[in-house]
Design a protein around this motif. Structure first.
Motif, PDB file in Angstrom:
ATOM      1  N   LEU A 281       0.857  -1.177   0.000  1.00 57.15           N
ATOM      2  CA  LEU A 281       0.000   0.000   0.000  1.00 57.15           C
ATOM      3  C   LEU A 281       0.894   1.228   0.000  1.00 57.15           C
ATOM      4  O   LEU A 281       1.602   1.486   0.973  1.00 57.15           O
ATOM      5  N   CYS A 282       0.847   1.986  -1.086  1.00 60.25           N
ATOM      6  CA  CYS A 282       1.702   3.164  -1.242  1.00 60.25           C
ATOM      7  C   CYS A 282       0.817   4.404  -1.376  1.00 60.25           C
ATOM      8  O   CYS A 282      -0.020   4.491  -2.290  1.00 60.25           O
ATOM      9  N   GLY A 283       1.006   5.353  -0.462  1.00 56.93           N
ATOM     10  CA  GLY A 283       0.231   6.579  -0.515  1.00 56.93           C
ATOM     11  C   GLY A 283      -1.242   6.376  -0.285  1.00 56.93           C
ATOM     12  O   GLY A 283      -2.054   7.154  -0.801  1.00 56.93           O
ATOM     13  N   CYS A 284      -1.620   5.374   0.463  1.00 60.51           N
ATOM     14  CA  CYS A 284      -3.033   5.064   0.696  1.00 60.51           C
ATOM     15  C   CYS A 284      -3.497   5.634   2.028  1.00 60.51           C
ATOM     16  O   CYS A 284      -2.724   5.717   2.992  1.00 60.51           O
ATOM     17  N   GLU A 285      -4.760   6.007   2.053  1.00 56.95           N
ATOM     18  CA  GLU A 285      -5.392   6.436   3.289  1.00 56.95           C
ATOM     19  C   GLU A 285      -6.126   5.245   3.905  1.00 56.95           C
ATOM     20  O   GLU A 285      -6.062   4.130   3.404  1.00 56.95           O
ATOM     21  N   GLY A 286      -6.789   5.474   5.011  1.00 57.66           N
ATOM     22  CA  GLY A 286      -7.483   4.396   5.693  1.00 57.66           C
ATOM     23  C   GLY A 286      -7.308   4.522   7.187  1.00 57.66           C
ATOM     24  O   GLY A 286      -6.806   5.525   7.709  1.00 57.66           O
ATOM     25  N   SER A 287      -7.723   3.481   7.880  1.00 54.66           N
ATOM     26  CA  SER A 287      -7.651   3.500   9.333  1.00 54.66           C
ATOM     27  C   SER A 287      -7.653   2.062   9.845  1.00 54.66           C
ATOM     28  O   SER A 287      -7.328   1.116   9.112  1.00 54.66           O
ATOM     29  N   PHE A 288      -8.044   1.925  11.089  1.00 55.23           N
ATOM     30  CA  PHE A 288      -8.071   0.621  11.740  1.00 55.23           C
ATOM     31  C   PHE A 288      -9.024  -0.337  11.024  1.00 55.23           C
ATOM     32  O   PHE A 288      -8.720  -1.533  10.881  1.00 55.23           O
ATOM     33  N   ASP A 289     -10.165   0.142  10.538  1.00 54.73           N
ATOM     34  CA  ASP A 289     -11.159  -0.726   9.916  1.00 54.73           C
ATOM     35  C   ASP A 289     -10.644  -1.366   8.629  1.00 54.73           C
ATOM     36  O   ASP A 289     -10.879  -2.553   8.369  1.00 54.73           O
ATOM     37  N   GLY A 290      -9.942  -0.589   7.816  1.00 52.74           N
ATOM     38  CA  GLY A 290      -9.429  -1.138   6.565  1.00 52.74           C
ATOM     39  C   GLY A 290      -8.363  -2.200   6.789  1.00 52.74           C
ATOM     40  O   GLY A 290      -8.365  -3.256   6.137  1.00 52.74           O
ATOM     41  N   ILE A 291      -7.418  -1.946   7.709  1.00 51.22           N
ATOM     42  CA  ILE A 291      -6.368  -2.927   7.997  1.00 51.22           C
ATOM     43  C   ILE A 291      -6.961  -4.163   8.674  1.00 51.22           C
ATOM     44  O   ILE A 291      -6.549  -5.294   8.409  1.00 51.22           O
ATOM     45  N   LYS A 292      -7.929  -3.980   9.503  1.00 54.46           N
ATOM     46  CA  LYS A 292      -8.587  -5.114  10.159  1.00 54.46           C
ATOM     47  C   LYS A 292      -9.308  -5.996   9.138  1.00 54.46           C
ATOM     48  O   LYS A 292      -9.248  -7.240   9.227  1.00 54.46           O
ATOM     49  N   ALA A 293      -9.979  -5.390   8.161  1.00 57.88           N
ATOM     50  CA  ALA A 293     -10.671  -6.165   7.134  1.00 57.88           C
ATOM     51  C   ALA A 293      -9.687  -6.995   6.316  1.00 57.88           C
ATOM     52  O   ALA A 293      -9.972  -8.154   5.966  1.00 57.88           O
ATOM     53  N   ILE A 294      -8.526  -6.429   6.025  1.00 57.66           N
ATOM     54  CA  ILE A 294      -7.513  -7.190   5.286  1.00 57.66           C
ATOM     55  C   ILE A 294      -7.016  -8.368   6.116  1.00 57.66           C
ATOM     56  O   ILE A 294      -6.832  -9.483   5.608  1.00 57.66           O
ATOM     57  N   GLY A 313      -5.061   7.913  12.826  1.00 60.48           N
ATOM     58  CA  GLY A 313      -4.547   7.351  14.064  1.00 60.48           C
ATOM     59  C   GLY A 313      -5.286   6.096  14.487  1.00 60.48           C
ATOM     60  O   GLY A 313      -6.499   5.984  14.321  1.00 60.48           O
ATOM     61  N   GLY A 314      -4.538   5.160  15.032  1.00 58.77           N
ATOM     62  CA  GLY A 314      -5.111   3.910  15.502  1.00 58.77           C
ATOM     63  C   GLY A 314      -5.047   2.763  14.515  1.00 58.77           C
ATOM     64  O   GLY A 314      -5.477   1.649  14.837  1.00 58.77           O
ATOM     65  N   TRP A 315      -4.495   2.993  13.304  1.00 63.88           N
ATOM     66  CA  TRP A 315      -4.452   1.938  12.298  1.00 63.88           C
ATOM     67  C   TRP A 315      -3.473   0.825  12.679  1.00 63.88           C
ATOM     68  O   TRP A 315      -3.623  -0.330  12.238  1.00 63.88           O
ATOM     69  N   LEU A 316      -2.494   1.146  13.503  1.00 60.60           N
ATOM     70  CA  LEU A 316      -1.461   0.166  13.852  1.00 60.60           C
ATOM     71  C   LEU A 316      -2.041  -1.036  14.583  1.00 60.60           C
ATOM     72  O   LEU A 316      -1.530  -2.156  14.454  1.00 60.60           O
ATOM     73  N   SER A 332       9.651   4.873   3.863  1.00 62.67           N
ATOM     74  CA  SER A 332       9.409   6.302   3.613  1.00 62.67           C
ATOM     75  C   SER A 332       8.162   6.803   4.322  1.00 62.67           C
ATOM     76  O   SER A 332       7.379   7.589   3.767  1.00 62.67           O
ATOM     77  N   CYS A 333       7.964   6.377   5.540  1.00 66.31           N
ATOM     78  CA  CYS A 333       6.813   6.817   6.333  1.00 66.31           C
ATOM     79  C   CYS A 333       7.208   8.039   7.159  1.00 66.31           C
ATOM     80  O   CYS A 333       8.175   7.987   7.931  1.00 66.31           O
ATOM     81  N   ARG A 334       6.441   9.114   7.004  1.00 65.22           N
ATOM     82  CA  ARG A 334       6.741  10.334   7.745  1.00 65.22           C
ATOM     83  C   ARG A 334       6.415  10.186   9.222  1.00 65.22           C
ATOM     84  O   ARG A 334       7.017  10.844  10.067  1.00 65.22           O
ATOM     85  N   GLU A 335       5.448   9.358   9.518  1.00 64.33           N
ATOM     86  CA  GLU A 335       5.120   9.029  10.900  1.00 64.33           C
ATOM     87  C   GLU A 335       4.518   7.633  10.931  1.00 64.33           C
ATOM     88  O   GLU A 335       3.943   7.168   9.942  1.00 64.33           O
ATOM     89  N   ILE A 336       4.658   6.974  12.050  1.00 64.61           N
ATOM     90  CA  ILE A 336       4.150   5.610  12.147  1.00 64.61           C
ATOM     91  C   ILE A 336       2.651   5.620  12.450  1.00 64.61           C
ATOM     92  O   ILE A 336       1.843   5.158  11.662  1.00 64.61           O
ATOM     93  N   ASP A 337       2.285   6.132  13.584  1.00 67.05           N
ATOM     94  CA  ASP A 337       0.874   6.215  13.982  1.00 67.05           C
ATOM     95  C   ASP A 337       0.739   7.406  14.919  1.00 67.05           C
ATOM     96  O   ASP A 337       1.303   7.407  16.028  1.00 67.05           O
ATOM     97  N   PRO A 338       0.021   8.448  14.510  1.00 69.92           N
ATOM     98  CA  PRO A 338      -0.072   9.637  15.373  1.00 69.92           C
ATOM     99  C   PRO A 338      -0.806   9.385  16.671  1.00 69.92           C
ATOM    100  O   PRO A 338      -0.571  10.078  17.659  1.00 69.92           O
ATOM    101  N   SER A 339      -1.711   8.417  16.699  1.00 71.76           N
ATOM    102  CA  SER A 339      -2.481   8.134  17.912  1.00 71.76           C
ATOM    103  C   SER A 339      -2.725   6.629  18.012  1.00 71.76           C
ATOM    104  O   SER A 339      -3.778   6.133  17.594  1.00 71.76           O
ATOM    105  N   GLY A 341      -3.320   4.624  20.518  1.00 70.58           N
ATOM    106  CA  GLY A 341      -4.326   4.154  21.455  1.00 70.58           C
ATOM    107  C   GLY A 341      -3.723   3.406  22.633  1.00 70.58           C
ATOM    108  O   GLY A 341      -2.498   3.283  22.768  1.00 70.58           O
ATOM    109  N   PRO A 342      -4.577   2.865  23.508  1.00 68.62           N
ATOM    110  CA  PRO A 342      -4.086   2.154  24.698  1.00 68.62           C
ATOM    111  C   PRO A 342      -3.327   0.884  24.328  1.00 68.62           C
ATOM    112  O   PRO A 342      -3.537   0.286  23.279  1.00 68.62           O
ATOM    113  N   ASP A 343      -2.434   0.452  25.211  1.00 71.17           N
ATOM    114  CA  ASP A 343      -1.608  -0.723  24.947  1.00 71.17           C
ATOM    115  C   ASP A 343      -2.434  -2.005  24.873  1.00 71.17           C
ATOM    116  O   ASP A 343      -2.101  -2.913  24.110  1.00 71.17           O
TER     117      ASP A 343
END
Length: 489
Positions: A281-294, A313-316, A332-339, A341-343
């Protein structure tokens, strides 16, 4: 006795000279009014008179046979045998062999399996399929642009390269303005799919859902697909590719084109391509729901690459649903996950073996900590040219207790003390690679660290590559002779 009477005035010929009979050529030339043409005389001279055979020569004379060239035995071979012979030749000889004759040219085209297209008209006219009927790997990305023929300006990116003119785009999206219309790209995909039913790998940019559906209907063996300038609507056509195993999606590339791949597209992808093994996935948007579905739908997914993402935030935490994931790459990720969430909601990838970070910014301590928690079961850890990886950030990697191989390259902020504090706590570490890390000094190696190095199965220690050149020139006198020649006289 008879006497001949001589007429007066007529001279008598001498008795010794006999009268010669004139030749037919002389008589004919004498009586002809027009001179002979040059080509007639020349032809008459070239034809020697044929001797009359005698009874003695008939027994030994034979008719001479002309020296005709012998027929080439290779031309008698059938096509399948000649194809088998040409396929055994090295690649350096295949192109010269195609210039022997038209038959060899056609046979050589049947041996070509991989091709990169630069002229879209070559595909649209049907000449591509006539010239190369057995293609299995086709790259159409370079041919989908209006590129000037004599342009010397090459605009290159990690994902795409294109020749452009001297004028600049008003929207600052050069590739998007130079792309072929969607209808033209779809028509080209229909032509390609109808002529290459055994297609296995395809790369295209600017296609629509209809173009992908035509490929899915005709090319049932398609296994690898690359879609650039892709959005959610295009991903609806991927659901028909039932045998797809490798997929690369490129959504947004700064300065080239912009398209959106959100959770909707990722969910469509997950439900349609359940046999995926590799996904990028290059230059893609999304969140926790998209990664979870995959993770929940693509149960065979073993390799996932996230490049320059724009996820919320929270996709990790969605990576923990990829239960069979073995290789994870962040590039080439500018940031990993801005938010993050809890551990307790992060989870862990239980089957993860390899975790690679390349040219990523590791400046947020909270997101880096969450990243190492998700990848806690990793056995191979690689850092390459990552910004912000200092002693504090690297100490968070201590939660990965099962690391067996560690590679550090271009990590200039990490010191010897920070390295030793982590690897001394890893009991299963067997291999270490340190290259171009200028703050890691040989003089700062402790006895405990030296003892650990001695038991490694593999060790590559080049923290300061600048010192390799002077050390290799010791004793040669190089570097000192130049001062003698450049002194001012």
């Amino acid at each position: 006795m008879s006497f001949s009477v001589e007429k007066p005035g007529s001279p008598s010929p001498p008795p010794s000279v006999k009268k010669r009979t004139p030749r037919w050529s002389e008589l004919w030339l004498k009586n002809s009014k027009k001179p002979l043409k040059n080509h007639v005389v020349f032809t008459m001279q070239l034809q020697p008179p044929t001797p009359t055979p005698t009874p003695t020569t008939k027994k030994f004379s034979q008719t001479p046979t002309p020296n005709l060239p012998k027929s080439d035995p290779i031309t008698l071979l059938p096509d399948h045998l000649l194809l088998n012979i040409l396929s055994k030749l090295p690649d350096s000889q295949r192109n010269p062999n195609s210039l022997v004759c038209k038959r060899w040219l056609n046979l050589q085209g049947r041996l070509v399996r991989s091709l990169r297209l630069f002229d879209w008209q070559f595909l649209h006219s049907g000449r591509l399929l006539f010239r190369f009927p057995n293609l299995t790997h086709v790259d159409l990305v370079s041919g989908c642009f209006f590129s000037p023929r004599n342009s010397g300006i090459l605009l290159s990116h990690r994902v795409v390269s294109v020749h452009i003119g001297s004028g600049f785009s008003k929207s600052w999206k050069v590739c998007e303005d130079s792309l072929l219309p969607v209808e033209v790209v779809d028509r080209g995909l229909e032509v390609l799919a109808s002529g290459c039913p055994n297609l296995r790998k395809l790369a295209v940019i600017g296609a629509s859902e209809l173009g992908l559906l035509s490929v899915a209907d005709e090319c049932l063996t398609l296994q690898e697909l690359e879609l650039q300038n892709c959005n959610d609507d295009v991903l609806r056509g991927i659901a028909a590719c039932t045998n797809l195993q490798v997929l690369r999606l490129v959504g947004n590339v700064d300065g080239f084109y912009s398209s959106v791949v959100s959770d909707i597209g990722l969910t469509i992808l997950a439900q349609g391509c359940k046999r995926l093994v590799k996904l990028e996935l290059c230059g893609c948007e999304g969140s926790f729901d998209g990664i979870k579905a995959i993770g929940q739908c693509c149960l065979m997914l073993e390799e996932l690459t996230i490049r320059d993402h724009r996820m919320d935030g929270g996709w990790l935490a969605g990576l923990s649903y990829c239960e069979n994931l073995k290789t994870l790459r962040f590039q080439s990720c500018r940031e990993i996950d801005p938010s993050p969430g809890p551990d307790e909601f992060l989870g862990c990838c239980p089957a993860l073996e390899r975790f690679h970070l390349q040219k990523c910014q590791l400046r947020d301590k909270k997101s880096v900590r969450a990243m190492f928690m998700v990848c806690g079961a990793v056995r191979e850890l690689v850092f390459q040219d990552c910004w912000g990886l200092d002693n504090d950030m690297f100490s968070l990697a201590g939660t990965c207790r099962r690391v067996e191989f560690l590679s550090l390259e271009g990590c200039s902020l990490l010191t010897t003390e920070g390295l030793a504090s982590v690897i001394l706590s890893w009991k299963e570490l067997q291999s270490l690679r340190v290259v171009s890390c200028k703050n890691i000094k040989d003089s700062e190696i402790s006895p405990s660290l030296s003892t650990l190095f001695s038991v490694f199965k593999e060790l590559k220690w080049r923290p300061n590559t600048k010192s390799l050149l002077p050390s290799s020139l010791v004793g040669t006198g190089m570097g000192k002779k130049g001062s003698k020649f450049f002194k001012r006289m």
